[in-house]
Scaffold this active site. Structure first.
Site, short mmCIF file in Angstrom:
data_model
loop_
_atom_site.label_atom_id
_atom_site.label_comp_id
_atom_site.label_asym_id
_atom_site.label_seq_id
_atom_site.Cartn_x
_atom_site.Cartn_y
_atom_site.Cartn_z
N ASP A 72 0.82 -1.22 0.00
CA ASP A 72 0.00 0.00 0.00
C ASP A 72 0.85 1.27 0.00
O ASP A 72 2.02 1.27 0.43
CB ASP A 72 -0.89 0.04 1.25
CG ASP A 72 -2.08 -0.89 1.15
OD1 ASP A 72 -2.11 -1.73 0.23
OD2 ASP A 72 -2.99 -0.76 1.99
N ASP A 73 0.21 2.35 -0.44
CA ASP A 73 0.66 3.74 -0.25
C ASP A 73 1.73 4.22 -1.23
O ASP A 73 2.09 5.40 -1.20
CB ASP A 73 1.15 3.99 1.18
CG ASP A 73 0.04 3.84 2.20
OD1 ASP A 73 -1.12 3.64 1.80
OD2 ASP A 73 0.34 3.93 3.41
N HIS A 122 -5.99 3.10 -4.30
CA HIS A 122 -5.97 3.26 -2.84
C HIS A 122 -6.32 4.71 -2.46
O HIS A 122 -5.88 5.20 -1.43
CB HIS A 122 -4.58 2.89 -2.31
CG HIS A 122 -4.51 2.66 -0.83
ND1 HIS A 122 -5.48 1.98 -0.12
CD2 HIS A 122 -3.58 3.04 0.10
CE1 HIS A 122 -5.14 1.93 1.16
NE2 HIS A 122 -3.99 2.58 1.33
N HIS A 126 -5.08 9.24 0.31
CA HIS A 126 -5.22 8.37 1.48
C HIS A 126 -6.36 8.87 2.37
O HIS A 126 -6.25 8.92 3.61
CB HIS A 126 -3.92 8.26 2.28
CG HIS A 126 -3.80 6.97 3.04
ND1 HIS A 126 -4.33 6.79 4.30
CD2 HIS A 126 -3.23 5.79 2.70
CE1 HIS A 126 -4.07 5.56 4.72
NE2 HIS A 126 -3.40 4.93 3.76
N TYR A 163 -7.28 2.62 5.55
CA TYR A 163 -7.66 2.24 6.92
C TYR A 163 -8.69 1.10 6.93
O TYR A 163 -9.18 0.72 8.00
CB TYR A 163 -8.25 3.43 7.70
CG TYR A 163 -7.51 4.73 7.50
CD1 TYR A 163 -6.26 4.92 8.07
CD2 TYR A 163 -8.05 5.74 6.72
CE1 TYR A 163 -5.56 6.11 7.88
CE2 TYR A 163 -7.36 6.93 6.51
CZ TYR A 163 -6.12 7.11 7.10
OH TYR A 163 -5.43 8.28 6.90
N HIS A 216 3.62 -2.28 3.32
CA HIS A 216 3.75 -0.90 2.80
C HIS A 216 5.14 -0.72 2.19
O HIS A 216 6.14 -0.74 2.93
CB HIS A 216 3.52 0.11 3.93
CG HIS A 216 2.14 0.07 4.49
ND1 HIS A 216 1.74 -0.86 5.43
CD2 HIS A 216 1.06 0.86 4.25
CE1 HIS A 216 0.47 -0.66 5.74
NE2 HIS A 216 0.02 0.38 5.05
#
Length: 269
Positions: A72-73, A122, A126, A163, A216
């Site tokens: 992620d991210d 995603h 965020h 989240y 991540h």
């Protein structure tokens, strides 16, 4: 006078015929020379590029122990190192991308896609989509879709809400946009515990066939944990696949997924 004059006129006619006839026979020769020279100057056609090797079929996750590594991210500067690690072990993963990072690092997004990894949405910043308004959700998702499409040429059909925060509103919008919601089974809290050995231990102690692992790639401590995670699990017979492959490509838009049950009969590692 008529006789000699006729002879001279006849001779002159023969000479003229010979001269003009010679010219007429020479002209085609000159033209052939010119055409031959022109042909010799024409470059040879480029050889045809070899056809790409056919892509092997994905593993049958009803028969082997499949596991999906997800990141992620990103993308971030550390993503390049991760891609080298995955390539060296011939492992495919799924990347849930932040739209503003995809716009900042389009080359890494393109590299992820070209390496056979799955790229997914995603949100753009965020954002907490589960609490967001309809307008905010649509903006976050569509801008991310566009950033990924511009970088890689593909439009994702997977979404991971930041989240893990979802709602009925988000579900309706995701369904309308054709995106399944992908959550996770294993969370080593690598964003909190920036300790490579701790991340390795948490993943290795938790995974089972059909699980989705949340990591991540923006953290170098996580990237350094990936080789040991892959090597230890591969030694136990695990096969690493993308999220779509884990579910056999059968993901319904809007629905939430945390793990695949296709591996339940495979036994534990």
């Amino acid at each position: 006078m008529d006789g000699p004059m006729l002879v001279r006129r006849g001779a002159a006619g023969v000479l003229a015929a010979a001269v003009f006839g010679g010219l007429s026979t020479l002209a085609p020769v000159d033209e052939r020379v010119r055409l031959t020279a022109a042909r010799s100057e024409t470059p040879a056609p480029e050889p045809k590029a070899p056809r790409p090797e056919p892509k092997p079929p994905p593993p049958d996750c009803t028969r082997v122990k499949c596991l999906a590594l997800t990141f992620d991210d990103g993308p971030a500067e550390s993503t390049g190192e991760l891609l080298d690690i995955l390539a060296s072990r011939n492992v495919k993963a799924t990347f849930f991308l932040i739209g503003e990072n995809a716009a900042k690092y389009p080359g890494l997004v393109r590299r992820e896609h070209e390496a056979g990894h799955e790229v997914a949405d995603h949100s753009y910043t965020h954002a907490d989509l589960g609490r967001a308004s309809k307008k905010k959700i649509i903006s976050e998702l569509t801008r991310t879709q566009e950033a990924i499409r511009r970088a890689s040429g593909v439009t994702p059909d997977l979404l991971r809400p930041p989240y893990g925060s979802t709602s009925e509103r988000l579900t309706r919008i995701a369904r309308r946009m054709g995106m399944a919601q992908i959550l996770w089974t294993v969370d080593p809290l690598d964003w909190r515990h920036r300790d490579t050995e701790d991340i390795e231990r948490r993943v290795l102690e938790s995974v089972k066939p059909g699980h989705i692992v949340l990591l991540h790639d923006i953290h170098s401590t996580t990237v350094r944990a990936v080789p040991e995670i892959i090597d230890r699990l591969a030694a136990k017979g695990y096969v690493f696949v993308t999220v779509s492959e884990l579910f056999g490509g059968k993901l319904a838009p809007g629905e939430e997924y945390t793990q695949s049950n296709s591996g339940e009969g495979q036994g534990l590692p």
